[in-house]
Design an enzyme around this catalytic site. Structure first.
Site, PDB file in Angstrom:
ATOM      1  N   ARG A   1       1.062  -1.030   0.143  1.00 34.14           N
ATOM      2  CA  ARG A   1       0.093   0.447  -0.314  1.00 34.14           C
ATOM      3  C   ARG A   1       1.037   1.046   0.161  1.00 34.14           C
ATOM      4  O   ARG A   1       2.305   0.913   0.505  1.00 34.14           O
ATOM      5  CB  ARG A   1      -1.188  -0.133   1.204  1.00 34.14           C
ATOM      6  CG  ARG A   1      -2.128  -1.438   1.544  1.00 34.14           C
ATOM      7  CD  ARG A   1      -2.529  -1.606   2.418  1.00 34.14           C
ATOM      8  NE  ARG A   1      -3.015  -2.743   3.057  1.00 34.14           N
ATOM      9  CZ  ARG A   1      -3.485  -2.864   4.167  1.00 34.14           C
ATOM     10  NH1 ARG A   1      -3.725  -1.547   5.239  1.00 34.14           N
ATOM     11  NH2 ARG A   1      -4.794  -3.560   5.002  1.00 34.14           N
TER      12      ARG A   1
ATOM     13  N   ARG B   1       9.105   7.543   6.338  1.00 40.63           N
ATOM     14  CA  ARG B   1       8.538   8.829   6.376  1.00 40.63           C
ATOM     15  C   ARG B   1       8.885   9.146   7.732  1.00 40.63           C
ATOM     16  O   ARG B   1       9.636   9.815   8.325  1.00 40.63           O
ATOM     17  CB  ARG B   1       7.218   9.242   6.080  1.00 40.63           C
ATOM     18  CG  ARG B   1       7.136   9.500   4.743  1.00 40.63           C
ATOM     19  CD  ARG B   1       4.815   9.017   4.853  1.00 40.63           C
ATOM     20  NE  ARG B   1       4.342  10.311   5.368  1.00 40.63           N
ATOM     21  CZ  ARG B   1       3.164  10.653   4.952  1.00 40.63           C
ATOM     22  NH1 ARG B   1       2.470   9.471   5.187  1.00 40.63           N
ATOM     23  NH2 ARG B   1       2.695  11.902   5.970  1.00 40.63           N
TER      24      ARG B   1
ATOM     25  N   ASP C   1       0.476   5.266   0.903  1.00 38.42           N
ATOM     26  CA  ASP C   1      -0.318   6.519   1.701  1.00 38.42           C
ATOM     27  C   ASP C   1      -1.147   7.433   0.784  1.00 38.42           C
ATOM     28  O   ASP C   1      -0.487   7.927  -0.775  1.00 38.42           O
ATOM     29  CB  ASP C   1       0.304   6.721   2.572  1.00 38.42           C
ATOM     30  CG  ASP C   1      -0.101   5.362   3.632  1.00 38.42           C
ATOM     31  OD1 ASP C   1      -0.636   5.313   3.691  1.00 38.42           O
ATOM     32  OD2 ASP C   1       0.965   6.272   4.631  1.00 38.42           O
TER      33      ASP C   1
END
Length: 252
Positions: free
Chosen positions: A53, A201, A55
């Protein structure tokens, strides 16, 4: 009924307009647009499963997904299939390649490594909006690279993961973690066998604590040992992040 075959699609996309990869209610996603284009082309419902996935706002230079279909056109003329799918897709999503694979091949579980890049620039540039994170101060790259080396190896990366994620382990093996310096920008490259949600991140935010805010290089070890998300740096904005490579043992 004719037997279905499994295929991998290699895709790339600009994630700016999407609420991430995975289909979700009341939001436009990359997977939703792909499923719609594939269903139109094959004239049957198609469900895809991606390598992972991304974001909201995150980009992918390379992502793989798998799908099952009995339609022969994908084998008979793959180039025509790619051309037709790209004509059906929005301008910011592209199909790059199609591979016939074994029927038990799995886009998520068979991936042996993934790589990400995080882009930061220092001079205001309207053409980098939504493509790179703009900061005014230039961090200490040498110090951040020394800190990044502490990430290498097999470690518990709980400190960089979003809370309440449903994973069986927070152990990852990082094989690359380094900063590359350019004229007016820097890029963080990281590769691992797997990644946790928000891991890249949060890692970049933690390294910037060292490079911008004067934390010692050993701060990275302190954060890792704590296993606490609250000890790590902030999550940097999504728009600077790119999934750059996914590796499988059976795809060159």
């Amino acid at each position: 009924m004719e037997d279905k075959r499994r295929y991998f699609l290699e895709i790339a996309y600009d994630g700016t307009a999407y609420h991430g990869w995975q289909v979700q209610p009341n939001a436009i996603t990359v997977q939703e647009k792909l499923n719609q284009a594939l269903a139109t082309f094959f004239r049957e419902p198609i469900e895809t499963l991606g390598a992972g996935r991304t974001d909201t706002g995150v980009h992918a230079k390379q992502l793989y997904l798998h799908l099952d279909t009995a339609n022969k056109s994908i084998v008979q003329n793959p180039e025509k299939c790619i051309h037709a799918l790209n004509a059906l897709l929005p301008y910011d999503i592209a199909v790059k390649n199609i591979y016939a694979v074994a029927n038990d091949a799995h886009a998520r579980f068979d991936a042996t490594a993934r790589s990400y890049a995080y882009h930061v620039h220092f001079k205001k540039d309207p053409f980098l909006v939504h493509k790179s994170w703009f900061i005014r101060d230039i961090p200490d790259i040498e110090k951040m690279n020394a800190a990044a080396k502490l990430l290498l190896g097999k470690k518990d990366f709980s400190c960089f993961s979003k809370s309440n994620t449903q994973v069986f382990t927070n152990i990852c093996t990082v094989t690359e973690a380094r900063w590359e310096q350019n004229a007016d920008s820097i890029v963080f490259h990281i590769s691992a066998d797997r990644f946790l949600r928000n891991m890249v991140r949060a890692t970049v935010g933690t390294l910037l604590e060292v490079g911008l805010k004067g934390k010692p290089i050993t701060y990275v070890n302190e954060v890792l040992e704590s296993k606490s998300r609250s000890k790590a740096g902030v999550s940097v904005p999504a728009h600077g992040l790119y999934l750059t490579q996914v590796i499988y043992p059976y795809i060159n």
